[in-house]
Enzyme design. Structure first.
Site, mmCIF file in Angstrom:
data_model
loop_
_atom_site.group_PDB
_atom_site.id
_atom_site.type_symbol
_atom_site.label_atom_id
_atom_site.label_comp_id
_atom_site.label_asym_id
_atom_site.label_seq_id
_atom_site.Cartn_x
_atom_site.Cartn_y
_atom_site.Cartn_z
ATOM 1 N N ASP A 144 74.783 34.089 8.798
ATOM 2 C CA ASP A 144 74.849 33.768 10.214
ATOM 3 C C ASP A 144 76.222 33.233 10.602
ATOM 4 O O ASP A 144 76.720 33.496 11.701
ATOM 5 C CB ASP A 144 73.754 32.779 10.611
ATOM 6 C CG ASP A 144 73.653 31.583 9.684
ATOM 7 O OD1 ASP A 144 74.342 31.568 8.645
ATOM 8 O OD2 ASP A 144 72.877 30.661 9.994
ATOM 9 N N ARG A 158 61.053 21.876 7.697
ATOM 10 C CA ARG A 158 59.690 22.115 7.221
ATOM 11 C C ARG A 158 59.294 21.087 6.169
ATOM 12 O O ARG A 158 60.062 20.785 5.267
ATOM 13 C CB ARG A 158 59.580 23.529 6.651
ATOM 14 C CG ARG A 158 59.732 24.609 7.684
ATOM 15 C CD ARG A 158 59.681 26.005 7.102
ATOM 16 N NE ARG A 158 58.455 26.257 6.358
ATOM 17 C CZ ARG A 158 57.815 27.430 6.343
ATOM 18 N NH1 ARG A 158 58.296 28.446 7.059
ATOM 19 N NH2 ARG A 158 56.737 27.601 5.627
ATOM 20 N N HIS A 167 62.330 27.488 3.899
ATOM 21 C CA HIS A 167 63.026 27.948 5.089
ATOM 22 C C HIS A 167 63.284 29.436 4.960
ATOM 23 O O HIS A 167 63.317 29.983 3.854
ATOM 24 C CB HIS A 167 64.359 27.204 5.279
ATOM 25 C CG HIS A 167 64.181 25.737 5.507
ATOM 26 N ND1 HIS A 167 63.836 25.211 6.721
ATOM 27 C CD2 HIS A 167 64.274 24.688 4.654
ATOM 28 C CE1 HIS A 167 63.733 23.892 6.623
ATOM 29 N NE2 HIS A 167 63.991 23.556 5.383
#
Length: 408
Positions: free
Chosen positions: A183, A211, A216
């Protein structure tokens, strides 16, 4: 019936996302933007926990168009995002992770910001839930900025609004060979190619959820994958920008965020074999991209560790890392009537070590916190003026445009 192009395609890549997916999709339904102006494209990446079934149930009852694609597990977040991007029809796309959620006015505000300012990327304020989130770029909303004159280089996650025509024009997709940092590569390229970037700071647009099960979508990966990520980002920056101040500003990010942590406290727990391997992996990156202009933008302990990595001084690095891990304060050495301040981290003015004094020299921002320091206003002014002149040189600007054009 004439079909109207949606304003936003919300792309959700989902893997083993239950029960977080429930709140994620509820946040999409709660958007204040007209539901006719958005579409959802959800890609189930081989989940076995009911994620795919819940997406299909949502699609059957949602007020907006929802496309669900189910596929075998791809091994990372890039594949599902690319599949979703290939199906997107909106003027803009927004990548939403299945365990996170949107603020209620997120899409309405970000689309309005992009339309009003003609910008290609919009950052919406991020708030962490059971995890940390970037903070330095949310001081105020900004209609138009760029990656060089703001702190947006320190938020390279994909959860932003992107003008789809920008992505299509440059055939931009997530690198499926990377399992971490994909990303960052995508977002940095968008920043560099964008006709302006906007920041929405007065409304929490994105809730980044930690979480409880520790899972993840993005895999944490081994240290080797972190070096792969740093190498990819440095290469992208070098491909799109010629050598000079703009490139150096952006190189700070991979050195500071991706490379330096490999030589932090975890380094003390590494085996000798892993330590040597990390030095080997870092060597070509420091040879290519580490220089004085990058170094001076860092704090002393950051600069010192990377200097030792760049010069192959593994024999000295452990002492410095241990000093930093113990959160010890380096003593200040004031010279030139208080206008020059050195921080005496390990091996300062140790003749056998041979580390230049300049590595220990605190910049004005770091030095201001020490009593007795007197900032050299004239010297600082001259340095800033010189940097502005270098940035304004026609040849430099021409080269930068040529570099981007060649890369395009």
């Amino acid at each position: 019936m004439t079909l109207t192009q949606p304003d936003v395609s919300v792309i959700i890549g989902a893997y083993e996302a239950m029960p977080y997916l429930v709140d994620c999709l509820a946040s999409v339904e709660a958007q204040t933007i007209d539901h006719a102006r958005i579409e959802v494209i959800a890609v189930d990446d081989g989940s076995t926990d009911g994620t795919g079934e819940y997406l299909e149930e949502f699609a059957a009852r949602a007020a907006m168009p929802v496309t669900v694609i189910r596929q075998d597990n791809s091994g990372g977040p890039s594949g599902p995002r690319n599949v979703g991007l290939g199906k997107a029809a909106g003027r803009y796309v927004f990548f939403l992770d299945a365990d996170d959620r949107l603020g209620p006015e997120a899409l309405q505000r970000m689309v309005a910001m992009a339309d009003e300012n003609g910008t290609d990327v919009v950052l919406g304020k991020v708030e962490g839930v059971n995890r940390s989130a970037p903070k330095s770029m949310w001081g105020t909303s900004v209609g138009r900025t760029d990656v060089f004159s703001s702190n947006i280089k320190f938020t390279l996650s994909a959860q932003k609004l992107f003008r789809r025509s920008l992505l299509e024009h440059h055939s931009m997709r997530f690198d499926e060979s990377l399992f971490t940092g994909e990303d960052a590569l995508f977002t940095m390229e968008a920043y560099l190619r964008a006709d302006g970037v906007s920041v929405v700071a007065d409304h929490t647009c994105y809730y980044l959820v930690g979480r409880e099960d520790g899972k993840h979508v993005t895999k944490s990966g081994s240290y080797v994958l972190r070096f792969d990520s740093a190498r990819a980002l440095m290469t992208l920056i070098a491909d799109l920008l010629p050598p000079g101040p703009k490139r150096d500003v952006l190189m700070v990010r991979p050195f500071l965020v991706t490379l330096l942590p490999q030589f932090g406290p975890r380094y003390l727990r590494d085996t000798e074999e892993v330590r040597r391997h990390k030095m080997e992996l870092a060597r070509p990156l420091t040879q290519m991209y580490w220089n004085e202009d990058v170094a001076r933008r860092l704090r002393v302990h950051e600069r010192l560790r990377l200097h030792l990595v760049a010069t192959g001084r593994q024999d000295l690095l452990e002492d410095v890392v241990e000093f930093v891990r113990a959160k010890k304060e380096a003593s200040a050495v004031l010279e030139r009537k208080g206008r020059r301040l050195y921080l005496a981290y390990p091996h300062f003015r140790d003749a056998p070590a041979g580390i230049p004094d300049s590595v220990y020299l605190a910049g004005p921002r770091e030095a201001r916190t020490f009593p007795g320091y007197r900032e050299d206003i004239v010297g600082t002014f001259v340095q800033r003026a010189a940097r502005k002149v270098r940035r304004a040189l026609p040849a430099r600007d021409g080269a930068a445009r040529g570099g981007r054009a060649a890369a395009a």
